[in-house]
Each structure stands twice: as structure tokens, then as C-alpha cells.
Design an enzyme around this catalytic site. Structure first.
Site, mmCIF file in Angstrom:
data_model
loop_
_atom_site.group_PDB
_atom_site.id
_atom_site.type_symbol
_atom_site.label_atom_id
_atom_site.label_comp_id
_atom_site.label_asym_id
_atom_site.label_seq_id
_atom_site.Cartn_x
_atom_site.Cartn_y
_atom_site.Cartn_z
ATOM 1 N N ASP A 11 0.933 -1.254 0.137
ATOM 2 C CA ASP A 11 0.159 -0.129 0.107
ATOM 3 C C ASP A 11 0.930 1.174 0.020
ATOM 4 O O ASP A 11 1.691 1.476 1.037
ATOM 5 C CB ASP A 11 -1.085 0.061 1.056
ATOM 6 C CG ASP A 11 -1.647 1.376 1.360
ATOM 7 O OD1 ASP A 11 -1.510 2.134 0.785
ATOM 8 O OD2 ASP A 11 -2.682 1.239 2.518
ATOM 9 N N TYR A 235 2.193 0.802 14.862
ATOM 10 C CA TYR A 235 0.895 0.451 13.816
ATOM 11 C C TYR A 235 1.634 1.250 12.600
ATOM 12 O O TYR A 235 1.529 2.556 12.411
ATOM 13 C CB TYR A 235 -0.165 0.698 14.266
ATOM 14 C CG TYR A 235 -1.478 0.340 13.411
ATOM 15 C CD1 TYR A 235 -1.614 -0.772 13.456
ATOM 16 C CD2 TYR A 235 -2.036 1.184 12.447
ATOM 17 C CE1 TYR A 235 -2.761 -1.449 12.832
ATOM 18 C CE2 TYR A 235 -3.190 0.834 11.978
ATOM 19 C CZ TYR A 235 -3.455 -0.507 11.723
ATOM 20 O OH TYR A 235 -4.157 -0.929 10.991
ATOM 21 N N LYS A 238 -2.733 -2.366 8.361
ATOM 22 C CA LYS A 238 -2.865 -4.010 8.355
ATOM 23 C C LYS A 238 -1.955 -4.587 7.450
ATOM 24 O O LYS A 238 -1.384 -4.243 6.465
ATOM 25 C CB LYS A 238 -4.363 -4.312 8.305
ATOM 26 C CG LYS A 238 -4.833 -4.726 9.551
ATOM 27 C CD LYS A 238 -4.032 -5.190 10.589
ATOM 28 C CE LYS A 238 -5.190 -5.838 11.825
ATOM 29 N NZ LYS A 238 -4.334 -5.555 12.755
HETATM 30 P P1 13P Z 1 -4.458 -0.662 5.391
HETATM 31 O O1 13P Z 1 -3.567 -1.334 6.038
HETATM 32 O O2 13P Z 1 -5.370 -1.454 4.224
HETATM 33 O O3 13P Z 1 -4.047 0.516 5.049
HETATM 34 O O4 13P Z 1 -5.692 -0.379 6.370
HETATM 35 C C1 13P Z 1 -5.427 0.068 7.687
HETATM 36 C C2 13P Z 1 -6.635 0.571 8.470
HETATM 37 O O5 13P Z 1 -6.257 0.912 9.639
HETATM 38 C C3 13P Z 1 -8.017 0.748 7.894
HETATM 39 O O6 13P Z 1 -8.933 1.130 8.568
HETATM 40 MG MG MG Z 2 -3.930 1.667 3.346
HETATM 41 MG MG MG Z 3 -4.306 -2.292 2.650
#
Ligand code: 13P
Ligand code: MG
Ligand code: MG
Length: 391
Positions: A11, A235, A238
Site C-alpha cells: 500500500d 502500527y 494492516k
Molecule cells: P490498510 O493497511 O489497508 O491501509 O488499512 C489500515 C486501516 O487502518 C484501515 O482502517
Molecule cells: Mg492503506
Molecule cells: Mg491495505
């Protein structure tokens, strides 16, 4: 001929929030892939997206973990990041966690799944077909349950009872809490099925790294199981894992591999990476724009000819109308879970919550607790002594 398939996704920016990369970003990565084919670095390549993650699928002759291939992917993501920055997109460069990777991208942020094999040389492998699963808004163990069921449970994969699969599959499982390196255990199904399940039930700590045919010694599957927030120490979105799976013949057929996804099973992820929500199968190049985002997974199928080319045509498995019913069920399951809001099972436990966000809020409050006079002794509570997961 020894051939490697590398699936690398990241991403590096998305439109209007964490929904999907822009067409310009995708064009830039596709252009880089075309150049790499022309220059002979890779044999073939395909670029797509699932939610806000750009996925590069490449074939080449350089083996797994090759520094040139990984650097090429990194540079392509840097190019897309620059476009994301130019247009003010959200999360530009989000998954590029280090300044410059030292060869292998594992641990640097992007998800990596690679398979290496002798292409069309073995008698038992006269046609090479493979699938790429890409998930968004998901924790690293999202494939634990479906891949266990496909490779170890004949209720889902009746093909396991056939002579070419009856010896079962070896599961390489990674302990993602161990950040010192890849900490691996190998367990054989069917004998060790209960031990495998005992580990894979914990989607946030243990993940399938690879699955290998015990009858033929050939690797069937590779998964990009790692924990981004363990690696980065904070963090960073994800993990959104990818999986690369060879199918047919000595391996399960596509329908056997995909039948467990009918469950739309609950996974960790979703909004702020902190909820528990069902995994919805979607067509490739789907944006995350649903109510309360929803974890999604796409699945592409390819066939490969003798020189390693594979992009002449592809199959988009979850685009089939048969999956509409599953999508409806997933949405129903999501609505049920969301009706519970922040309570209990609807959100991840303290140890898995978004780092630096929810954890700070809870940690700040825990510091303000006070033992009341006459209420007994004991140590003062700290954020880490409250709600620590039992392992
Ligand atoms: P991504 O890892 O796809 O950017 O999503 C993270 C997130 O916190 C979604 O609310
Ligand atoms: Mg993202
Ligand atoms: Mg993502």
C-alpha cells in the site's frame, strides 16, 4: 527450467482515504514491469490491486529472495509513492517501512510470497497453474483457516483422498511474535492436524508460511505471513497478506482450495485494523468502500507455459456470480458484528489493537486508576499488566 513466481504487494497511497490506488500509480508500476520484461530481468508480470494494495505478480529465473527482483519491486513502489505524494493521496508510501531495503524485502513492509520449482519438467506436473490471493484490511493469519481446510480436511477437499495427495501436506508455520528472525515449525497433516490447528487458531501470532506436498516434495503454497506492527514497532496499517498457490494434479483443484472461503470467516482487521469482521471474496481491482470497510480477498488464476509466460489470460475467481451469495452472507455477518459496536468479540484484544491509538487511550486511562483506601494491596496496574493476551 527452474522458475520462480514472486508476488509482492504494498500500500503506497490511495484515493479519498484507504480505498484504492489511482490509475496513474497503477500505470506507473505496469510501465516499470513492461520495462523489466524488455530488459530481461523478469520473464512476465501482471499488476492489479485489491483495495488500497498494489500487487505485482512476476515470473523469473533468479530464485526466491533475489535482491535484484526485490529492489525492482521496491523502486516501482517508490515511483507510485511519488505519484501518490504529487496528488496528495492518503498514506503515500505507507508500507515502505525502511529507508532502503537490504536486498530482501521481507521485513521491509511489502508483503512477499514466492514459489520456486522446475517448470513442466516432472512427470507429475505437465501443466502449471497457480492462483494469487490478495487480501486487504486483514491481519496476517487471514488464510490460516481456509488453507488448513483446503490442505488438511477432506470435508472441504475430497481430493485429499486421491493417491497423489493421500500422503498429505507439510505445514511450515511461522511464529510472528518472534521478531529475531523467521521462527518456523514444520508439522505434517494429517497426523499432526490437531497440533496444526492448535497453532493456526491464533491468527495474529501464528501463520502459514508454506505448504509442501509430502508425496512429491513440491511446494504448493507460499504466504506472506509477517506482522507489520511487530516489525515496525508501531502500527503501520494492516498486514493485508498475499498467498501464492499452485493447483490441480498433485495439489487441490481451485474449487477445493476456494470452498472454505464460502464461510466468509471472521478475521482481525477492518477499520483501523482493530476489529473482527468477515472476509468477503471480491473481484480483483475492487476498492474498499463498503460500510465499515470490511476485510476483502481477491483471487486470480493463471496458467504458465514452458518459458515462464503467464499473462496471456487470467481467471478472476471471485468475480463469478456464485460468490454473490457469499458476499451477501458476509455483509449480513458484518452487520451482525457491527451491531455490537466496540463490545467484546467485535474488536480485537488489547494486545492486537492499533498501536499508538486505541492502546494510548486505554494506557492513559489505566494510569489514572487508583487503589481505594482499605481495598487491599498488590502492584499498581500498568497498560501491559491489563488485558495481556493469554498465550
Ligand atoms: P490498510 O493497511 O489497508 O491501509 O488499512 C489500515 C486501516 O487502518 C484501515 O482502517
Ligand atoms: Mg492503506
Ligand atoms: Mg491495505
Amino acid at each position: 527450467m527452474r522458475t520462480t513466481i514472486s508476488v509482492i504487494k504494498a500500500d503506497v497511497g490511495s484515493i479519498g482515504g484507504h480505498t484504492m490506488p489511482s490509475a496513474r500509480m497503477l500505470d506507473s508500476v505496469r510501465h516499470d514491469v513492461a520495462d523489466a520484461i524488455d530488459q530481461g530481468l523478469i520473464v512476465d508480470g501482471f499488476v492489479c490491486h485489491t483495495g488500497d494494495d498494489i500487487c505485482m505478480i512476476m515470473s523469473h529465473r533468479r530464485g526466491k529472495g533475489d535482491a535484484d527482483i526485490h529492489r525492482f519491486a521496491w523502486d516501482a513502489f517508490l515511483g507510485a509513492t511519488a505519484i501518490a505524494k504529487t496528488y496528495g493521496l492518503y498514506g503515500a508510501g505507507q508500507d515502505l517501512l525502511v529507508d532502503a531495503p537490504s536486498g530482501n524485502l521481507r521485513g521491509a513492509g511489502p508483503g512477499v510470497a514466492e514459489l520456486e520449482f522446475d517448470l513442466l519438467e516432472a512427470k507429475h506436473r505437465q501443466a502449471e497453474s497457480f492462483m494469487v490471493l490478495a487480501a486487504d484490511k486483514c491481519g496476517p493469519g487471514a488464510y490460516n483457516l481456509p488453507l488448513f481446510l483446503a490442505f488438511a480436511d477432506p470435508m472441504y477437499c475430497a481430493g485429499l483422498m486421491l493417491p497423489q495427495m493421500i500422503k498429505g501436506f507439510r505445514f511450515r508455520i511461522i511464529d510472528m511474535d518472534n521478531v529475531a528472525g523467521d521462527s518456523i515449525i514444520e508439522l505434517d497433516a494429517p497426523e499432526d492436524a490437531y497440533h496444526i490447528a492448535a497453532l493456526l487458531r491464533d491468527n495474529e501470532r501464528f501463520g502459514i508460511d508454506a505448504i509442501i506436498s509430502r508425496g512429491f516434495g513440491e511446494q504448493a503454497a507460499a504466504v506472506s505471513a509477517q506482522r507489520l506492527h511487530s516489525i515496525a514497532g508501531k502500527y503501520t496499517g494492516k498486514d493485508d497478506p498475499v498467498a501464492l498457490i499452485r493447483n490441480q494434479g498433485i495439489f487441490p483443484a481451485p474449487e477445493e482450495l476456494l470452498s472454505p472461503f464460502v464461510k466468509a470467516h471472521y478475521v482481525g482487521g477492518d477499520a483501523r485494523g482493530s476489529h473482527v469482521m468477515p472476509l468477503m471474496p471480491v473481484a480483483v481491482n475492487t476498492a474498499v468502500t463498503g460500510a465499515y470497510c470490511l476485510p476483502i480477498v481477491s483471487c486470480l488464476g493463471f496458467s504458465m507455459e514452458g518459458s515462464g509466460h503467464f499473462t496471456d489470460a487470467h481467471t478472476d475467481f471471485f468475480a463469478n456470480p456464485a460468490w454473490d451469495e457469499v458476499r451477501r452472507r458476509a455483509q449480513q455477518k458484518a452487520i451482525e458484528m457491527r451491531s455490537q459496536g466496540w463490545s467484546g468479540a467485535a474488536m480485537l484484544p488489547y494486545s492486537e489493537l492499533e498501536y499508538g491509538g486505541f492502546r494510548d487511550t486505554v494506557g492513559g486511562l489505566v494510569k489514572r486508576f487508583q487503589i481505594e483506601a482499605g481495598g487491599g494491596g498488590g502492584p499498581e496496574p500498568t497498560p501491559t499488566t491489563v488485558h495481556v493476551r493469554q498465550s
